[in-house]
Motif scaffolding. Structure first.
Motif, mmCIF file in Angstrom:
data_model
loop_
_atom_site.group_PDB
_atom_site.id
_atom_site.type_symbol
_atom_site.label_atom_id
_atom_site.label_comp_id
_atom_site.label_asym_id
_atom_site.label_seq_id
_atom_site.Cartn_x
_atom_site.Cartn_y
_atom_site.Cartn_z
ATOM 1 N N GLY A 39 0.832 -1.207 0.000
ATOM 2 C CA GLY A 39 0.000 0.000 0.000
ATOM 3 C C GLY A 39 0.861 1.249 0.000
ATOM 4 O O GLY A 39 0.592 2.204 -0.729
ATOM 5 N N GLU A 40 1.925 1.235 0.807
ATOM 6 C CA GLU A 40 2.844 2.376 0.855
ATOM 7 C C GLU A 40 3.564 2.551 -0.475
ATOM 8 O O GLU A 40 3.877 3.671 -0.879
ATOM 9 C CB GLU A 40 3.849 2.198 1.987
ATOM 10 C CG GLU A 40 3.230 2.363 3.361
ATOM 11 C CD GLU A 40 4.160 1.941 4.488
ATOM 12 O OE1 GLU A 40 5.372 1.732 4.251
ATOM 13 O OE2 GLU A 40 3.665 1.810 5.628
ATOM 14 N N ARG A 42 2.205 2.076 -3.176
ATOM 15 C CA ARG A 42 1.097 2.488 -4.054
ATOM 16 C C ARG A 42 0.752 1.459 -5.127
ATOM 17 O O ARG A 42 0.298 1.815 -6.208
ATOM 18 C CB ARG A 42 1.379 3.847 -4.674
ATOM 19 C CG ARG A 42 1.438 4.936 -3.622
ATOM 20 C CD ARG A 42 1.279 6.293 -4.247
ATOM 21 N NE ARG A 42 1.087 7.268 -3.200
ATOM 22 C CZ ARG A 42 1.901 8.271 -2.970
ATOM 23 N NH1 ARG A 42 2.955 8.454 -3.717
ATOM 24 N NH2 ARG A 42 1.649 9.119 -1.997
ATOM 25 N N THR A 45 -4.496 0.460 -3.241
ATOM 26 C CA THR A 45 -4.985 1.401 -2.241
ATOM 27 C C THR A 45 -6.286 0.836 -1.693
ATOM 28 O O THR A 45 -7.330 0.929 -2.337
ATOM 29 C CB THR A 45 -5.240 2.792 -2.856
ATOM 30 O OG1 THR A 45 -4.035 3.247 -3.464
ATOM 31 C CG2 THR A 45 -5.703 3.786 -1.808
ATOM 32 N N ARG A 54 -8.644 -1.089 6.897
ATOM 33 C CA ARG A 54 -8.415 -1.368 5.476
ATOM 34 C C ARG A 54 -9.300 -2.525 5.017
ATOM 35 O O ARG A 54 -9.436 -3.523 5.702
ATOM 36 C CB ARG A 54 -6.946 -1.735 5.249
ATOM 37 C CG ARG A 54 -5.994 -0.590 5.454
ATOM 38 C CD ARG A 54 -4.553 -1.103 5.349
ATOM 39 N NE ARG A 54 -3.593 -0.035 5.475
ATOM 40 C CZ ARG A 54 -3.056 0.350 6.628
ATOM 41 N NH1 ARG A 54 -3.386 -0.249 7.755
ATOM 42 N NH2 ARG A 54 -2.186 1.333 6.662
ATOM 43 N N GLN A 60 -7.742 -6.569 -5.917
ATOM 44 C CA GLN A 60 -6.549 -6.138 -5.189
ATOM 45 C C GLN A 60 -5.781 -7.332 -4.634
ATOM 46 O O GLN A 60 -4.548 -7.315 -4.615
ATOM 47 C CB GLN A 60 -6.936 -5.186 -4.053
ATOM 48 C CG GLN A 60 -7.391 -3.841 -4.555
ATOM 49 C CD GLN A 60 -7.941 -2.970 -3.439
ATOM 50 O OE1 GLN A 60 -8.590 -3.445 -2.515
ATOM 51 N NE2 GLN A 60 -7.679 -1.670 -3.537
ATOM 52 N N ASP A 78 9.672 -2.911 -3.341
ATOM 53 C CA ASP A 78 9.464 -1.760 -4.228
ATOM 54 C C ASP A 78 9.604 -2.163 -5.691
ATOM 55 O O ASP A 78 8.821 -1.730 -6.539
ATOM 56 C CB ASP A 78 10.442 -0.629 -3.897
ATOM 57 C CG ASP A 78 10.091 0.090 -2.610
ATOM 58 O OD1 ASP A 78 8.936 -0.058 -2.140
ATOM 59 O OD2 ASP A 78 10.959 0.797 -2.066
ATOM 60 N N CYS A 81 6.568 -4.277 -6.781
ATOM 61 C CA CYS A 81 5.399 -3.418 -7.025
ATOM 62 C C CYS A 81 5.525 -2.720 -8.369
ATOM 63 O O CYS A 81 4.555 -2.640 -9.131
ATOM 64 C CB CYS A 81 5.238 -2.405 -5.890
ATOM 65 S SG CYS A 81 4.743 -3.167 -4.331
ATOM 66 N N ARG A 82 6.721 -2.234 -8.685
ATOM 67 C CA ARG A 82 6.922 -1.554 -9.970
ATOM 68 C C ARG A 82 6.719 -2.529 -11.136
ATOM 69 O O ARG A 82 6.113 -2.183 -12.147
ATOM 70 C CB ARG A 82 8.327 -0.934 -10.010
ATOM 71 C CG ARG A 82 8.578 -0.108 -11.238
ATOM 72 C CD ARG A 82 7.713 1.145 -11.214
ATOM 73 N NE ARG A 82 7.921 1.878 -12.454
ATOM 74 C CZ ARG A 82 6.966 2.474 -13.130
ATOM 75 N NH1 ARG A 82 5.734 2.479 -12.689
ATOM 76 N NH2 ARG A 82 7.224 3.098 -14.242
ATOM 77 N N ILE A 85 3.020 -3.114 -11.619
ATOM 78 C CA ILE A 85 2.415 -1.929 -12.239
ATOM 79 C C ILE A 85 2.731 -1.896 -13.735
ATOM 80 O O ILE A 85 1.842 -1.666 -14.569
ATOM 81 C CB ILE A 85 2.901 -0.634 -11.545
ATOM 82 C CG1 ILE A 85 2.285 -0.527 -10.147
ATOM 83 C CG2 ILE A 85 2.580 0.606 -12.387
ATOM 84 C CD1 ILE A 85 2.930 0.534 -9.261
#
Length: 116
Positions: A39-40, A42, A45, A54, A60, A78, A81-82, A85
């Motif tokens: 979530g942090e 992104r 959300t 939450r 999700q 990180d 997550c990228r 995305i």
């Protein structure tokens, strides 16, 4: 007692935030801290209940599961997550491109008089 039709519709909705953080973590075989971390970053959300808790949708959870697969293989959170995305953006671009190709083919077919 009769079933609430509106509830049934929401439970079939991939975007309905039906799962608490604890239940979502349990379903994914992970921890609430992992869900907070993505979530942090992104990636997702979660919606918040009236009490501020939450809530996660099935959509999700699928995204979170993909990130977890990458993290389990040694990818930093990180970066995972990228990657997720970018995969999502690529899939959307391919879908749009296919639509444009279909539209161009349909336009070409309708303007082509065919064999004489």
């Amino acid at each position: 007692m009769a079933a609430d039709n509106s509830l049934g519709g929401r439970l079939d909705d991939d975007d309905y935030p039906a799962y608490t953080m604890g239940r979502a973590a349990e379903m994914l075989g992970t921890t609430p801290a992992f869900l907070r971390a993505i979530g942090e970053a992104r990636l997702i959300t979660p919606l918040r209940s009236e009490g501020g808790h939450r809530r996660y949708s099935r959509y999700q959870l699928r995204i979170a599961a993909r990130a977890r697969e990458l993290v389990d293989r040694g990818t930093p959170i990180d970066a995972a997550c990228r990657i997720v995305i970018l995969e999502d953006q690529l899939e959307e671009a391919q879908r749009i491109n296919a639509e444009y190709r279909r539209a161009a083919k349909a336009a070409s077919d309708s303007s082509d008089p065919g064999p004489s």
